[in-house]
Enzyme design. Structure first.
Site, mmCIF file in Angstrom:
data_model
loop_
_atom_site.group_PDB
_atom_site.id
_atom_site.type_symbol
_atom_site.label_atom_id
_atom_site.label_comp_id
_atom_site.label_asym_id
_atom_site.label_seq_id
_atom_site.Cartn_x
_atom_site.Cartn_y
_atom_site.Cartn_z
ATOM 1 N N HIS A 6 4.351 -0.520 2.291
ATOM 2 C CA HIS A 6 4.857 0.223 1.132
ATOM 3 C C HIS A 6 4.265 1.635 1.098
ATOM 4 O O HIS A 6 3.221 1.888 0.490
ATOM 5 C CB HIS A 6 4.484 -0.544 -0.147
ATOM 6 C CG HIS A 6 5.066 0.012 -1.413
ATOM 7 N ND1 HIS A 6 4.895 -0.593 -2.639
ATOM 8 C CD2 HIS A 6 5.809 1.119 -1.665
ATOM 9 C CE1 HIS A 6 5.502 0.104 -3.581
ATOM 10 N NE2 HIS A 6 6.054 1.156 -3.024
ATOM 11 N N GLU A 285 0.788 1.840 -1.002
ATOM 12 C CA GLU A 285 1.609 2.879 -1.643
ATOM 13 C C GLU A 285 0.883 4.220 -1.678
ATOM 14 O O GLU A 285 1.064 5.005 -2.611
ATOM 15 C CB GLU A 285 2.083 2.479 -3.054
ATOM 16 C CG GLU A 285 3.353 3.241 -3.454
ATOM 17 C CD GLU A 285 3.942 2.851 -4.821
ATOM 18 O OE1 GLU A 285 3.362 2.016 -5.507
ATOM 19 O OE2 GLU A 285 5.012 3.381 -5.150
#
Lengths: 337, 337
Positions: A6, A285
């Site tokens: 991610h 992320e």
């Protein structure tokens, strides 16, 4: 081998934002303006620099190997403009991701955004997914469960509206990460209440639906550690039981995976403790919602590898699954040398 | 001494629902119908039976002593009808709670709902809070951060809209539990995505606002273990730090408290581990969202006392704080023999 499933291209060269601002300016005078296929003028050198000084640098510092990389999530902006706005912007964003991955083939693998647009069906999204996967080597997509930016006025994820898209995901054997974009609703804050609320809402839509009965091989990733879901796993198990929809583990764990974007040790410990190892995919992320260094640890909040390394909740074999093996299974088109 | 700070009268005699249905029927033909002060025809015996066989029975079985008791949350229905609908319904619901507490003075202490109504100011809610607290011995209230039932179209909790109500809370020295009602939005499911999302959203509104600077003695309880917040405490700390709004603990823990309505051991362990003991109030929300027995433990999911008893994250003194001392401090009008 560590695969971060991610990552978004949050550090694009200035021409990208400038292009998007021009789109918004045109829409101010004519909301129905039809945008034509176009290209953003960014050089390879600009892309190289934007990655080398940021995501690549952090990858190397943190000792992760490969990032599954997609366009900046809070810039997808599916609520902005009309279907042509979203189509043109999305194609360019995906093309840019392809270029990043071509420039750094050892470090980044592409995942696409979709040209969703409120009030339209998913034909354009199916076409873009097909283009990205079959022609450009993408291995998955980000699916926005609320293309209205916080109003949730479109269909629930269990609705037939989404079925043609699910069919295409299954046909191409690629997973979808459920990911909203920037909130345009005054009550929602993008990276906190909106992201986490949307993750939880998406899980509930799916848990209460027949989607996995109808698409037994569909693979859905819920990011940000599953929103509120693992922390409230007892509540969700109990609600499923009260509703007579059987054992929740059996109902969802053939199809749903959570990422590890949880930015403190206790949160990761809970995730690893509650959710089956096979359903957890490593992710950070970075460079994303939280960019600072935690004064309590001396590490970046989003350096999630550290929490997993330090956790005593699972053994080394389980950590190998979380760090890489699960990603290779879920992203079946990902082939690593 | 164990005080359960979060219980709703979910087992009301049939006349209560029948009354509400009559209100809804009237509104179908005339949405502007002005309701007049009225009373629901329920006998003391009916109330006694509805409590003795349910909440009181479970209280005794679980060994808790006192429940801070309010009207059924998902029936508050602030989005239904007009201001007079909400005022009359709310007065009756609060009167009913007073009667429960009069019939079982050793076991239940009253907290009120408010006659909120979308598009109106909080004058009626201030009046009802004052009536309940000063004339009827109520010790707190449930404040709905989204009286629209899932649309979030009203003001954020940091907005001046709420300030007259916060002033009254401070003046009366009573806490507000933030609690939405039943969702009427198709994308939201009341006791899962909506409750947990609303808890998280309310926390973000407050964390990003000046409310606690402007009302340093305001006391806000966020139920359901704080929604997604404790699980993502690192994210919230990091976001606060990135925004330059200083240390999150210092910013919120003078004013915000989380309850323990988290229905599994690992969730409670995380809550106790992450949130300061002084900011945790024991609660079960029985008989509420989850009514079944967990086959893994043999106990009701919502028998939260068991998880706290079993947790090794805090010592016996901390558990006494969580079970009673914190509630006595936060609900300063609660006096126990």
């Amino acid at each position: 081998m560590i695969i971060d499933c991610h990552g978004h291209y949050t550090t694009t060269p200035p021409a990208v934002e400038a292009y998007r601002n021009r789109q918004k300016d045109i829409l101010k005078t004519n909301p129905d303006h039809i945008f034509e296929t176009d290209d953003i003028d960014v050089s390879d050198d600009e892309i190289r620099e934007s990655i080398a000084c940021n995501q690549l640098k952090l990858q190397q510092e943190r000792g992760t190997d490969l990032t599954i990389f997609s366009p900046r999530a809070n810039w997808m902006g599916h609520h902005i403009g009309n279907a042509s706005t979203s189509r043109v912007w999305t194609e360019q964003q995906n093309n840019l991701i392809r270029r990043v991955c071509d420039l750094f083939p050892q470090n980044f693998v592409p995942v696409c955004q979709l040209p969703q647009s409120p009030g339209t069906d998913l034909t354009a999204s199916i076409a873009e997914l097909e283009r990205c996967v079959t022609k450009m080597g993408f291995i998955g997509c980000n699916l926005n469960p609320d293309p209205t930016g916080g109003y949730w006025s479109e269909a629930r994820l269990g609705d037939r509206y989404w079925y043609p898209f699910y069919e295409k995901l299954v046909e191409l054997d690629v997973p979808a990460m459920i990911h909203v974009s920037g909130a345009c609703h005054h009550a929602m804050d993008t990276t906190s209440s909106y992201y986490l609320g949307a993750d939880t809402t998406a899980f509930v839509h799916l848990m209460l639906s027949d989607v996995f009965k109808d698409f037994p091989t569909l693979k859905i990733i819920i990011p940000h550690g599953g929103g509120a879901v693992p922390y409230h796993w007892g509540r969700f198990r109990g609600i499923a039981q009260d509703m007579g929809i059987a054992d929740l583990d059996q109902r969802v764990f053939g199809n749903i995976f959570f990422d590890t974007c949880v930015y403190h040790q206790q949160g990761i410990d809970l995730l690893l403790d509650v959710i089956p190892t096979a359903n957890i995919l490593f992710a950070s992320e970075m460079i994303g919602a939280v960019r600072g260094i935690d004064p309590r640890t001396g590490h970046h909040y989003d350096d999630t590898r550290i929490y997993i390394d330090a956790s005593d909740r699972v053994d080394a074999a389980a950590k190998r699954q979380i760090f890489a093996e699960n990603a290779l299974r879920v992203f079946s088109r990902l082939k690593v040398a």
